[in-house]
Design a protein around this motif. Sequence first.
Motif, short mmCIF file in Angstrom:
data_model
loop_
_atom_site.label_atom_id
_atom_site.label_comp_id
_atom_site.label_asym_id
_atom_site.label_seq_id
_atom_site.Cartn_x
_atom_site.Cartn_y
_atom_site.Cartn_z
N GLY A 232 49.51 28.13 46.24
CA GLY A 232 50.20 28.78 45.14
C GLY A 232 49.47 29.97 44.56
N SER A 233 48.31 30.28 45.09
CA SER A 233 47.52 31.40 44.56
C SER A 233 48.21 32.73 44.86
CB SER A 233 46.12 31.40 45.17
OG SER A 233 45.48 30.19 44.91
N ARG A 234 48.26 33.58 43.86
CA ARG A 234 48.88 34.89 44.06
C ARG A 234 47.94 35.85 44.77
NH1 ARG A 234 50.80 36.45 38.37
NH2 ARG A 234 49.89 34.54 37.64
N ILE A 235 46.68 35.80 44.45
CA ILE A 235 45.71 36.69 45.09
C ILE A 235 45.18 35.96 46.33
CG2 ILE A 235 43.51 37.90 44.84
CD1 ILE A 235 44.15 38.08 41.85
N ARG A 236 45.46 36.50 47.51
CA ARG A 236 45.17 35.82 48.77
C ARG A 236 43.90 36.34 49.44
NH1 ARG A 236 47.75 31.41 48.68
NH2 ARG A 236 47.36 31.23 50.89
N ASP A 237 43.27 37.37 48.90
CA ASP A 237 42.14 38.01 49.57
C ASP A 237 40.95 37.09 49.79
OD1 ASP A 237 43.62 40.32 49.69
OD2 ASP A 237 42.67 41.23 47.95
#
Length: 113
Positions: A42-47
């Motif tokens: 569910g994390s928006r920042i995938r980096d």
Amino acid sequence: MSERNEDAAMAKVLDRIAERFPTVSRGRIEAIVGEERARLSGSRIRDYIAVLVERTTTDRLRNETVVVSAPGDAGVGTLLHRDPDRSDPMERDARSQSGGALRSDLGGPSRVA
């Protein structure tokens, strides 16, 4: 990070962890990586997902392994995978308890606010 790039990063994570823990089956490593990746789905920042998954998977595997060394081996040991379901009964009991000196009252008088 695109899904394709993330998948490639996960493949590299699997390879690095498999090299670091040669006595752990590839299937076990893949299962833990999958669990940790799903936990972060569910994390928006995938980096940084690959970095986080590698760190948590490595920590979990360290907790499942023990160093075995023979007398006279000059401190060089072998990492063996410890199946958490077949661990020492005393250790299982200690892990299952929710309290403890660091998590609960140290035995002093209780204070009610």
